[in-house]
Structure formats: C-alpha cells, structure tokens
Motif scaffolding. Structure first.
Motif, PDB file in Angstrom:
ATOM      1  N   ARG A 272       0.824  -1.212   0.000  1.00  0.00           N
ATOM      2  CA  ARG A 272       0.000   0.000   0.000  1.00  0.00           C
ATOM      3  C   ARG A 272       0.860   1.266   0.000  1.00  0.00           C
ATOM      4  O   ARG A 272       0.507   2.265  -0.632  1.00  0.00           O
ATOM      5  CB  ARG A 272      -0.958  -0.009   1.181  1.00  0.00           C
ATOM      6  CG  ARG A 272      -2.113  -0.993   1.000  1.00  0.00           C
ATOM      7  CD  ARG A 272      -3.171  -0.813   2.061  1.00  0.00           C
ATOM      8  NE  ARG A 272      -2.717  -1.257   3.366  1.00  0.00           N
ATOM      9  CZ  ARG A 272      -2.798  -2.517   3.798  1.00  0.00           C
ATOM     10  NH1 ARG A 272      -3.282  -3.466   3.011  1.00  0.00           N
ATOM     11  NH2 ARG A 272      -2.389  -2.836   5.018  1.00  0.00           N
ATOM     12  N   VAL A 273       2.000   1.231   0.698  1.00  0.00           N
ATOM     13  CA  VAL A 273       2.922   2.373   0.639  1.00  0.00           C
ATOM     14  C   VAL A 273       3.412   2.551  -0.793  1.00  0.00           C
ATOM     15  O   VAL A 273       3.430   3.663  -1.331  1.00  0.00           O
ATOM     16  CB  VAL A 273       4.106   2.179   1.599  1.00  0.00           C
ATOM     17  CG1 VAL A 273       5.183   3.229   1.348  1.00  0.00           C
ATOM     18  CG2 VAL A 273       3.647   2.256   3.052  1.00  0.00           C
TER      19      VAL A 273
ATOM     20  N   SER B 237       0.805   4.022  -3.098  1.00  0.00           N
ATOM     21  CA  SER B 237       0.543   5.440  -2.846  1.00  0.00           C
ATOM     22  C   SER B 237       1.562   6.345  -3.526  1.00  0.00           C
ATOM     23  O   SER B 237       1.306   7.532  -3.722  1.00  0.00           O
ATOM     24  CB  SER B 237       0.525   5.720  -1.340  1.00  0.00           C
ATOM     25  OG  SER B 237       1.833   5.650  -0.786  1.00  0.00           O
ATOM     26  N   LEU B 238       2.709   5.788  -3.883  1.00  0.00           N
ATOM     27  CA  LEU B 238       3.777   6.572  -4.502  1.00  0.00           C
ATOM     28  C   LEU B 238       3.797   6.459  -6.020  1.00  0.00           C
ATOM     29  O   LEU B 238       4.613   7.108  -6.676  1.00  0.00           O
ATOM     30  CB  LEU B 238       5.137   6.113  -3.945  1.00  0.00           C
ATOM     31  CG  LEU B 238       5.327   6.289  -2.432  1.00  0.00           C
ATOM     32  CD1 LEU B 238       6.611   5.602  -1.980  1.00  0.00           C
ATOM     33  CD2 LEU B 238       5.348   7.761  -2.056  1.00  0.00           C
TER      34      LEU B 238
ATOM     35  N   THR C 232       1.607   6.322  -9.835  1.00  0.00           N
ATOM     36  CA  THR C 232       0.377   6.741 -10.508  1.00  0.00           C
ATOM     37  C   THR C 232      -0.385   5.521 -11.014  1.00  0.00           C
ATOM     38  O   THR C 232       0.213   4.531 -11.445  1.00  0.00           O
ATOM     39  CB  THR C 232       0.693   7.667 -11.693  1.00  0.00           C
ATOM     40  OG1 THR C 232       1.544   6.976 -12.619  1.00  0.00           O
ATOM     41  CG2 THR C 232       1.385   8.935 -11.225  1.00  0.00           C
TER      42      THR C 232
ATOM     43  N   GLU D 182      -3.064   0.300  -7.749  1.00  0.00           N
ATOM     44  CA  GLU D 182      -3.941  -0.116  -6.658  1.00  0.00           C
ATOM     45  C   GLU D 182      -3.449  -1.427  -6.057  1.00  0.00           C
ATOM     46  O   GLU D 182      -2.670  -2.163  -6.678  1.00  0.00           O
ATOM     47  CB  GLU D 182      -5.375  -0.294  -7.149  1.00  0.00           C
ATOM     48  CG  GLU D 182      -6.041   0.971  -7.643  1.00  0.00           C
ATOM     49  CD  GLU D 182      -7.502   0.738  -7.984  1.00  0.00           C
ATOM     50  OE1 GLU D 182      -8.175  -0.021  -7.236  1.00  0.00           O
ATOM     51  OE2 GLU D 182      -7.964   1.290  -8.989  1.00  0.00           O
TER      52      GLU D 182
END
Length: 214
Positions: free
Chosen positions: A120-121, A124-125, A127, A130
């Motif tokens: 998940r980290v 988040s970084l 584009t 998911e």
C-alpha cells in the motif's frame, strides 16, 4: 511499557543494531538496488524479480517488520518496492499489486499483513496503481519454515484461494498489469500456487516482485 515505547521510538537500527536510530543512513542505502531476475526452484510460469538478497540489513529489516512489529520500516521497504515497480511497469497501463497470502494465525500474531502494508505504501507513490488483497491461505496451510521444496508444494496445493464473489474492479480492467508481491522468495511454491489461484478466476499475472530472494 518498554515494548510500547520501542514501537513508537525504536531504540536501535533494525538493520545493524546502531543505538539511537530506528533505521540508519547506511542501512537505508542498502535498499537502493534495481530489480534482478531470479529463477526459483518451483517455476511460477511468469518472470520473478527480487530487489536484493535475503541477507544483511535487508533480511533483518524484513524479519523486524514481520516478527517484531517494526512498522517504522514499512515506509522504506515500500519506497524501494515503488522504485522497483516503476522500472518494470509498462507506461500508461494501470498497475495492480496483489500481496501474497498470509496464514490467519500469522495475521493475528503480527497484528496485520506486513506485505500488504508495504504494497500500500508503494501504491501510494505510483500513478494509477492499486492494491488488491484477494488471496487467502486456507486453515490447513502450515508454517513453511523448515519445509523442503516438495513439502512446501504439498503444503500449499489447492489451499490458496480467492474469495467468493466479484473481484475488485481493478483486477477486471482489460489493460491492467497484475504483479504478485511478497517479502521473500524461497522455493517459489507460494508464488506458483498464488498465480494458479488467480488464473482460476481469469486474472493473469504479469510478474512476481519480492523484497528479497533467499
């Protein structure tokens, strides 16, 4: 109380044991490698990539996150995973990360899924990226520590599944690049059985990317 304080303010570096810092600059530099192709003994049928060897500060960081609740290390491991994925992904295609399954007993003991947190980290970084945590390990799966390649395959055969019902929209996107992610690749048994479980629900995995290869 000391355990709680160690979680909030780690007293030593998880990589080298240096006092007064949770993750020192020297150990941080060890997480800067580019993905390297690896060939596990059990071939999962897709390319496998590792960000480094399961040794030194990298190994100690993985163990600290999994077994000692060092959540402060999730961010650096996630950043490295994001860099590796950025170099492997196809531009302009959505990327879906599927964390390898974790036994329920391990989830309870560890207070969650460390691989999922790292994924998940990373997502988040990046584009258009998911995380889809859709793999489950059945209750009959044993801890793989100490098992040989054949024993690992038998331990997992038919025991990694996807939940009943519809899949997340991200996994049904026709152009999605699906990558299985894990912390350690040992024999390849978990990756192989995970990919078979996804193939059974028409999800085609492009590659496996792990933090470390044993």
């Amino acid at each position: 109380m000391r355990t709680l304080l160690d979680l909030i303010l780690p007293q030593d570096c998880a990589g080298c044991g240096r006092l007064g810092v949770g993750w020192c600059a020297e150990c941080a530099e060890s997480l800067g490698g580019q993905p390297v192709r690896v060939w596990p003994r059990t071939d999962p049928g897709v390319p496998c990539w590792a960000l480094g060897r399961y040794a030194g500060p990298r190994r100690r960081a993985v163990v600290a996150v999994k077994e000692h609740h060092r959540r402060d290390l999730v961010a650096p491991l996630g950043r490295e995973l994001a860099r590796g994925l950025a170099g492997l992904r196809t531009p302009r295609r959505p990327l879906v990360l599927v964390p390898a399954p974790v036994r329920r007993a391990a989830v309870r003991r560890r207070g969650g899924d460390p691989v999922g947190r790292v994924a998940r980290v990373a997502a988040s970084l990046l584009t258009d990226c998911e995380v889809a945590s859709v793999l489950r390990a059945d209750r009959g799966v044993r801890d793989s520590v100490g098992l040989g390649p054949m024993q690992r395959r038998r331990n997992l055969a038919g025991r990694i599944t996807t939940p009943a019902g519809s899949l997340p929209e991200a996994l049904r996107h026709p152009d999605a690049e699906v990558v299985l992610v894990d912390d350690v690749l040992t024999t390849g048994a978990t990756a192989s059985e995970s990919i078979r479980a996804l193939e059974r629900v028409a999800v085609h995995v492009r590659a496996v990317l792990v933090t470390s290869a044993a």
